[in-house]
Design a protein around this motif. Sequence first.
Motif, PDB file in Angstrom:
ATOM      1  N   LYS A 252       2.316   7.842 -16.522  1.00 32.11           N
ATOM      2  CA  LYS A 252       3.396   7.118 -15.841  1.00 32.11           C
ATOM      3  C   LYS A 252       4.532   8.074 -15.502  1.00 32.11           C
ATOM      4  O   LYS A 252       5.622   7.992 -16.083  1.00 32.11           O
ATOM      5  CB  LYS A 252       3.924   5.976 -16.719  1.00 32.11           C
ATOM      6  N   PRO A 253       4.334   8.990 -14.585  1.00 28.09           N
ATOM      7  CA  PRO A 253       5.447   9.870 -14.217  1.00 28.09           C
ATOM      8  C   PRO A 253       6.526   9.082 -13.497  1.00 28.09           C
ATOM      9  O   PRO A 253       6.245   8.123 -12.771  1.00 28.09           O
ATOM     10  CB  PRO A 253       4.791  10.886 -13.282  1.00 28.09           C
ATOM     11  N   ARG A 254       7.760   9.508 -13.699  1.00 30.07           N
ATOM     12  CA  ARG A 254       8.862   8.854 -12.981  1.00 30.07           C
ATOM     13  C   ARG A 254       8.740   9.093 -11.491  1.00 30.07           C
ATOM     14  O   ARG A 254       9.014   8.211 -10.683  1.00 30.07           O
ATOM     15  CB  ARG A 254      10.198   9.393 -13.496  1.00 30.07           C
ATOM     16  N   SER A 255       8.307  10.298 -11.128  1.00 29.28           N
ATOM     17  CA  SER A 255       8.147  10.599  -9.708  1.00 29.28           C
ATOM     18  C   SER A 255       6.976  11.547  -9.504  1.00 29.28           C
ATOM     19  O   SER A 255       6.628  12.327 -10.401  1.00 29.28           O
ATOM     20  CB  SER A 255       9.429  11.200  -9.128  1.00 29.28           C
ATOM     21  N   LEU A 256       6.387  11.463  -8.332  1.00 30.24           N
ATOM     22  CA  LEU A 256       5.284  12.333  -7.939  1.00 30.24           C
ATOM     23  C   LEU A 256       5.631  12.951  -6.596  1.00 30.24           C
ATOM     24  O   LEU A 256       5.831  12.237  -5.610  1.00 30.24           O
ATOM     25  CB  LEU A 256       3.986  11.538  -7.839  1.00 30.24           C
ATOM     26  N   GLU A 271      -1.410   5.415 -14.026  1.00 30.39           N
ATOM     27  CA  GLU A 271      -1.083   4.008 -14.213  1.00 30.39           C
ATOM     28  C   GLU A 271      -0.107   3.553 -13.134  1.00 30.39           C
ATOM     29  O   GLU A 271      -0.362   2.606 -12.404  1.00 30.39           O
ATOM     30  CB  GLU A 271      -0.510   3.775 -15.616  1.00 30.39           C
ATOM     31  N   LYS A 272       1.019   4.254 -13.045  1.00 24.35           N
ATOM     32  CA  LYS A 272       1.976   3.937 -12.000  1.00 24.35           C
ATOM     33  C   LYS A 272       3.006   5.046 -11.923  1.00 24.35           C
ATOM     34  O   LYS A 272       3.125   5.883 -12.820  1.00 24.35           O
ATOM     35  CB  LYS A 272       2.677   2.596 -12.268  1.00 24.35           C
ATOM     36  N   ALA A 273       3.741   5.077 -10.826  1.00 21.94           N
ATOM     37  CA  ALA A 273       4.848   6.018 -10.656  1.00 21.94           C
ATOM     38  C   ALA A 273       5.981   5.278  -9.958  1.00 21.94           C
ATOM     39  O   ALA A 273       5.744   4.515  -9.018  1.00 21.94           O
ATOM     40  CB  ALA A 273       4.416   7.231  -9.852  1.00 21.94           C
ATOM     41  N   SER A 274       7.196   5.515 -10.405  1.00 20.43           N
ATOM     42  CA  SER A 274       8.338   4.794  -9.831  1.00 20.43           C
ATOM     43  C   SER A 274       8.665   5.281  -8.423  1.00 20.43           C
ATOM     44  O   SER A 274       9.019   4.495  -7.551  1.00 20.43           O
ATOM     45  CB  SER A 274       9.558   4.952 -10.742  1.00 20.43           C
TER      46      SER A 274
END
Length: 448
Positions: A252-256, A271-274
């Motif tokens: 779950k990185p904050r940003s990619l 899983e997801k990224a903000s």
Amino acid sequence: MDDLPPPVIVDILNRLTDSTDLARCRRTCKTLNALSYDVDSVNLFCSFNRYMKSRSPATKSSITPFKTILTNLIAKLTNLESVSIGVEKPLRSIPYDDLEDESDDLYLTDVSFVSAWLPRVSDKLKELSFSDFWIQSCWRRSDVLALISRHCQRLTVLEVRNAWLSVDGLNPMPSLTSLTLEFIRLDDEDLAKVNDCFPCLQIFNLIGVGGLKEPKILLQHLKSCQWTVSNAPLSLTVCAPNLVELKLKCVKPRSLVLQTPLLSDFHLSLEKASVFDIKEPLKLKKFHLMTANLYSLICKFPFGRTVRSLTLDSLSRVKLAEASNLSLDALFEVFPNMSCLKLGPTAYSEIEISFCVQGLEGREGMKELKEFTAHLVVSDTEVSLSFISSVLAKCSNLLYVALLIHHELDALIASNLIARCMAVCPRVRWKWGMWKEGSKDAWLSDGV
């Protein structure tokens, strides 16, 4: 053996997968002993059986230390181009908590050990690989990278596994084109030093590297990258203008952030990224996505129009309340030029549930689809047959359909489904198989 030309004998010795056999050959005859020093590769791995004998009071006195074997083996070797040393997989998989071991006889990235033999063989060395014993290496920080950078100016391939590495004293290595760091402890500033000192990397595998918080890969010549992030960093950045293939697995990185304009083959698992900051890769052709929420993530990506081959699956089990948004219609809205579509079991379930709720309208892009592969989750054969029939009707130019049925489905039900599917559309080439969680797909037969 004496009748064989010396180059043939040396070639045979080079093909030995276990270089302990090379030491045995030296005792066999004078010819093998003399020619053994002309080999250009050494492969030596400590087995689990050998390790246990070295710890047993009954046998340890008869076991030559592993480091001594290696040092003696490569003494006087002047033509070495490849050295690969380590412990075998059963040793690498031992959990740290299950075994306390404060010795250093298998601490293979130990600088005092490596410096005893590496300088003597470094002139021609092109490939070097260490697979350390984590239980002995994880609490000892190694300066082996600095030692390698001082002596191995012709090195092109370097692999280090299961170690805690320091980059102190690391010198630039412009000849290095392939680097693998697997289950390594590094910090962000250490990765930055790797970027600076290995500027010509074309292949970079960063697998299970812990300690990173906001890691960045900044490599101008990079073409292929596999990056598996073991923790949950705040952000991930890949800036590689020549990157063609990227396999990225994170949580779950904050940003990619991706600045990879030539990317054509992208495997992404998260899983997801903000926040996503992706400079559109105009060359992207293959996209493989695994995530906990397929629909929400797909809608965030801007590059769907160039994708020709799409593979989807989910990290979580399907939930009926969340499944209605992911449909074939939605996929072709984002990826209108697909010619190949592969669905894992959870992705297939979501799309079939969506079909039950809202049907299949059809999109113009569906006529571009040539290949369709799916892992079926059959709860109602009539629903599955209806969905597959609709796909065949809307995707009128399909040439190849491969369907895998879960191994627990009753054999008679599976056979009936196969026969009815093939009767619906005999024009396509059919392929059938079985799938099971955690196992490799088993293909059963081809049909027409």
